[in-house]
Design a protein around this motif. Structure first.
Motif, PDB file in Angstrom:
ATOM      1  N   ARG A 405      39.521  54.265  68.945  1.00 49.00           N
ATOM      2  CA  ARG A 405      40.428  53.139  68.778  1.00 49.00           C
ATOM      3  C   ARG A 405      41.649  53.280  69.670  1.00 49.00           C
ATOM      4  N   ASP A 669      35.821  46.678  62.537  1.00 52.29           N
ATOM      5  CA  ASP A 669      37.002  46.713  61.695  1.00 52.29           C
ATOM      6  C   ASP A 669      36.571  46.842  60.238  1.00 52.29           C
ATOM      7  N   SER A 670      37.188  47.798  59.508  1.00 47.32           N
ATOM      8  CA  SER A 670      36.782  48.043  58.123  1.00 47.32           C
ATOM      9  C   SER A 670      37.280  46.921  57.213  1.00 47.32           C
ATOM     10  N   VAL A 671      36.545  46.764  56.108  1.00 47.42           N
ATOM     11  CA  VAL A 671      36.931  45.782  55.091  1.00 47.42           C
ATOM     12  C   VAL A 671      37.070  46.509  53.761  1.00 47.42           C
ATOM     13  N   LYS A 672      37.756  45.881  52.837  1.00 45.99           N
ATOM     14  CA  LYS A 672      37.972  46.487  51.526  1.00 45.99           C
ATOM     15  C   LYS A 672      36.877  46.067  50.565  1.00 45.99           C
ATOM     16  N   GLY A 720      38.594  48.273  46.412  1.00 41.64           N
ATOM     17  CA  GLY A 720      39.721  48.634  47.261  1.00 41.64           C
ATOM     18  C   GLY A 720      39.400  49.681  48.309  1.00 41.64           C
ATOM     19  N   GLU A 721      38.262  50.360  48.198  1.00 48.93           N
ATOM     20  CA  GLU A 721      37.905  51.364  49.201  1.00 48.93           C
ATOM     21  C   GLU A 721      37.459  50.672  50.496  1.00 48.93           C
ATOM     22  N   SER A 722      37.679  51.378  51.633  1.00 46.73           N
ATOM     23  CA  SER A 722      37.304  50.828  52.935  1.00 46.73           C
ATOM     24  C   SER A 722      35.793  50.911  53.146  1.00 46.73           C
ATOM     25  N   ILE A 723      35.233  49.854  53.762  1.00 46.38           N
ATOM     26  CA  ILE A 723      33.816  49.803  54.095  1.00 46.38           C
ATOM     27  C   ILE A 723      33.692  49.564  55.600  1.00 46.38           C
ATOM     28  N   ASP A 724      32.852  50.327  56.229  1.00 46.44           N
ATOM     29  CA  ASP A 724      32.607  50.148  57.663  1.00 46.44           C
ATOM     30  C   ASP A 724      31.532  49.083  57.826  1.00 46.44           C
TER      31      ASP A 724
END
Length: 766
Positions: A405, A669-672, A720-724
């Motif tokens: 990044r 970009d990660s999502v919640k 709430g955790e990040s997901i790739d």
């Protein structure tokens, strides 16, 4: 020999004996065998269909067996009935004519005495004349020319048989209206081959031989008829046809069926490809040491030039270009496209949205905007963001992962850059910006930075990779300036500031489709001479210039441009990758894309100068009113072309990059993870699908006092955790309530809920 001895003392130097004169006459000219008849060359497509013909003299040599007996008899009757009985010289006819002509001085001969062999020699010298002086000498009415013809005729009769001489004569002579040789004449006047000529047609062409311009059947029908009838009278006099046949044939009208033979590229259905082939031959030393030699071999050599052109691909490009950018349009914009087969360098299609012709006429141009200056007089155009792919390729070649990044600022002053000679290439005064202010101040991966074509991201990536390394990668992929000058080495290189041609960009992107194997673009497959021997043609010089895994990573990233990036919506129904290109200040727009089977690059701009005539407020059939980006017009041209060109071709697939390129994740970009608790399972799955990620569901049934039967009680990942989003093996565990535990009482004797549902796989909706 008698005639020669009579004349030689008159024309030779005083003191030369008659014996020496006779020896000179009988000495064979050393250059006689070097002379051949100029032939027309043909350019053929890959399927051997005709693209174009080139000729200074429209001639196709044929064997005597392929020339009908009607023709042979008619020509012999009117030109040299005793051809098979006499030698090089018809003593009776020549002596009679010579004595008469000597009495007339140097004036127009009162009568002719040349046999077919002498006429063949005269015509052969004429068609091989390179200058006006040589042409004059070949036809001048002098004793010197007659003696020279006699000398050559003797040499010809010594080396060739009578049938061979007749064959060559019929092939060399001029029949008027641009037709040289009997085959071209038969096609020109009657649209048949020489072996299909009727007696009447054969007599007509035989009559033309006396003077192809004067007795041209198209221009002088009355004169041609008189000559034809004279041929019939002579044939009847010789007993070769009966008087009755002669009279019947003389009553017939002259029935022509004219057929044009286009010369050059202007009337070709692949005019700009044809023009490229022509320039390849005229500029490449492999076809001759000097321009004059190369011109002769093309226009006079009778070459059969087999090329790489695929009509299906060519027609797809032509249709798409003119659909989006018509030949004549209000804004005077133009477009060009080139298509290359990956791994071979073969140019399958090349076109410009204009007709090949005078630049002063609307809808025409002599400039091949698809090619470099040496193959089409175009000095090239800036390629815009299509060049970012070369910086991306250099980064992957150095092992940088997809998830790496970089924060892209709104504005960037390029400092700390060095060119390939180690010199400072920084621009301390420039502030380079993104095309959209919203892109500034964010962090992008190599994946998302490419998808969104972020200028400042690529400038920083270029600095990290090294300006020189980026330039070297572009050069390895065949990129060079269209005007032949060295590539400009500055920070804007990655933004496509150099002027290049669509041909070069298409060939470079074809290397990505071939997993890093670059091939020089070629249009020639084989060139055959009239004697059946092949002339060597330029090689594609294919070379593995990139690591295969790095090339696969480029394709992996650029595939997303068509689905989630600046080219979203430009898919072609099969695996494909590409990159938009918008030139600084909207001076032009590009699109380059490929599959493992076909690569193409499209340019749209203004021939008058893109920086003076920008791509703003443009109104064309499929786009009107706004600013033109790479996805606005070039992208749809590419899409339409590729869909049509690949229709019916089995799909090919890209390789997944090696795992090391995912060492920092997918790069998306990660999502919640949303809070799905309290939702029914179907509703929870719909909510996950709205995130446009790939996932699998693992439902787990448990008793739960807080949530009702069938409701989601918990998730893994947790809310709430990040997901790739790029994780193609994401497993989402949904803990589904079965209601209160009967052991806690108050179960009212209800039966247990149904068992667990099977795994479900959900993919993002379009």
């Amino acid at each position: 020999m008698l005639v020669g001895l009579l004349v030689l003392p008159v024309v030779c130097t005083v003191g030369v004996s008659v014996r020496d004169s006779a020896d000179w006459l009988l000495t064979e000219p050393v250059d006689l065998g070097d002379l051949g008849t100029p032939q027309r060359s043909r350019i053929l497509a890959a399927d051997n269909s005709l693209i174009a013909t080139f000729f200074r003299q429209n001639r196709v040599d044929v064997k005597l067996k392929d020339i009908g007996k009607n023709v042979q008899d008619a020509v012999l009757a009117i030109e040299d009935a005793r051809f098979y009985q006499h030698g090089a010289i018809d003593a009776k006819g020549t002596f009679r004519a010579l004595m008469s002509n000597l009495n007339n001085g140097d004036a127009e001969p009162a009568q002719g005495g040349s046999g077919i062999t002498q006429q063949y020699v005269k015509n052969l010298l004429l068609v091989n004349a390179d200058s006006e002086q040589e042409r004059t000498e070949a036809i001048e009415t002098t004793k010197g020319r007659k003696i020279r013809e006699l000398r050559y005729a003797i040499a010809v009769e010594r080396t060739l048989t009578k049938p061979e001489i007749l064959e060559k004569y019929l092939n060399v002579t001029y029949y008027g209206d641009g037709a040289y040789g009997i085959e071209a004449a038969a096609q020109r006047y009657f649209s048949v081959s020489a072996d299909k000529l009727t007696l009447n047609q054969a007599a007509t062409l035989a009559g033309v031989l006396k003077n192809g311009n004067l007795y041209n059947p198209r221009r002088n029908g009355e004169g041609a008829l008189k000559r034809r009838n004279l041929v019939f009278d002579r044939m009847a006099e010789l007993g070769w046809i009966t008087p009755q046949v002669a009279e019947a044939e003389k009553k017939k009208t002259l029935r022509l069926k004219l057929k044009e033979t286009p010369n050059g590229c202007t009337n070709s259905k692949a005019a700009f490809f044809c023009d490229y082939v022509q320039r390849e031959i005229l500029t490449n030393p492999i076809f001759g040491k000097t321009p004059k030699e190369r011109e002769r071999v093309l226009w006079l050599g009778g070459l059969t030039i087999r090329t790489t052109l695929d009509w299906k691909v060519q027609k797809a490009a032509a249709k798409a270009l003119r659909k989006h950018v018509p030949e004549i349009n209000r804004d005077k914009k133009a477009a060009a496209e080139v298509l290359v087969r990956p791994g071979t360098g073969e140019v399958l299609g090349m076109d410009v949205d204009r007709a090949l012709g005078d630049n002063g006429e609307p809808g025409k141009t002599w400039i091949n905007f698809a090619a470099d200056q040496d193959h089409g007089t175009s000095i090239g155009m800036p390629a815009g963001s299509t060049f970012k792919a070369f910086t991306l390729a250099a980064a992957f070649e150095e092992g940088m992962p997809i998830g790496e990044r970089i924060t892209a600022p709104s504005g960037y002053t390029p400092t700390g850059f060095r060119d390939c000679k180690g010199r400072d290439a920084s621009d301390y005064k420039a502030v380079l910006r993104n095309s959209a202010e919203s892109e500034g101040g964010r962090s992008f991966s190599l994946l998302t930075g490419s998808w969104h074509s972020v200028n400042t991201f690529f400038l920083k990536l270029e600095k990290r990779v090294g300006l020189c390394d980026t330039i070297k990668m572009a050069k390895k992929l065949g990129i060079r300036r269209a005007d032949g000058r060295p590539l400009t080495e500055n920070p804007s290189f990655t933004l496509g500031s150099n002027d290049v041609s669509p041909l070069r960009v298409a060939a470079a992107y074809a290397a990505f489709g071939a997993r890093g194997k670059y091939c020089e673009p070629i249009v020639l497959k084989r060139i055959t001479r009239t004697d059946g021997k092949n002339i060597p043609v330029p090689s594609a010089k294919c070379e593995q210039v990139m690591d295969k895994g790095a090339a696969d990573a480029v394709s992996h990233v650029l595939r997303g441009v068509l689905t989630k990036g600046t080219g979203q919506g430009l898919g072609i129904g099969r695996p494909a990758a590409g990159k938009t290109g918008t030139v600084d200040d909207y001076a032009a727009a590009w699109f380059a894309g490929y599959t493992p089977d076909l690569a193409a690059a499209v340019w749209v701009g203004d021939p008058r100068g893109g920086f003076r005539h920008k791509m703003r407020n443009v109104c064309l059939p499929t786009f009107c009113g706004g600013t033109v980006y790479g996805a606005s017009i070039p992208g749809p041209i590419w899409q339409d072309t590729m869909e049509a060109a690949l229709r019916g071709t089995p799909e090919s697939y890209f390789r997944r990059p090696p795992s090391e390129f995912f060492s920092k994740g997918s790069g998306e970009d990660s999502v919640k993870m949303p809070d799905l608790r309290g939702m029914k399972v179907d509703e929870a799955i719909r909510r996950l699908s709205a995130l446009r990620i790939e996932f699998r569901v693992n439902p787990v049934r448990v008793f739960d006092d807080e949530y009702k039967d069938g409701e989601v009680a918990d998730t893994d990942p947790r809310p709430g955790e990040s997901i790739d989003p790029g994780d193609t093996d994401l497993l989402v565990t949904l803990t589904v309530s079965k209601g209160r535990d009967p052991a806690h009482g108050d179960d009212h004797g209800q039966p247990p809920p149904p068992g667990d549902t099977p795994f479900e796989t959900r993919r993002p909706r379009a």
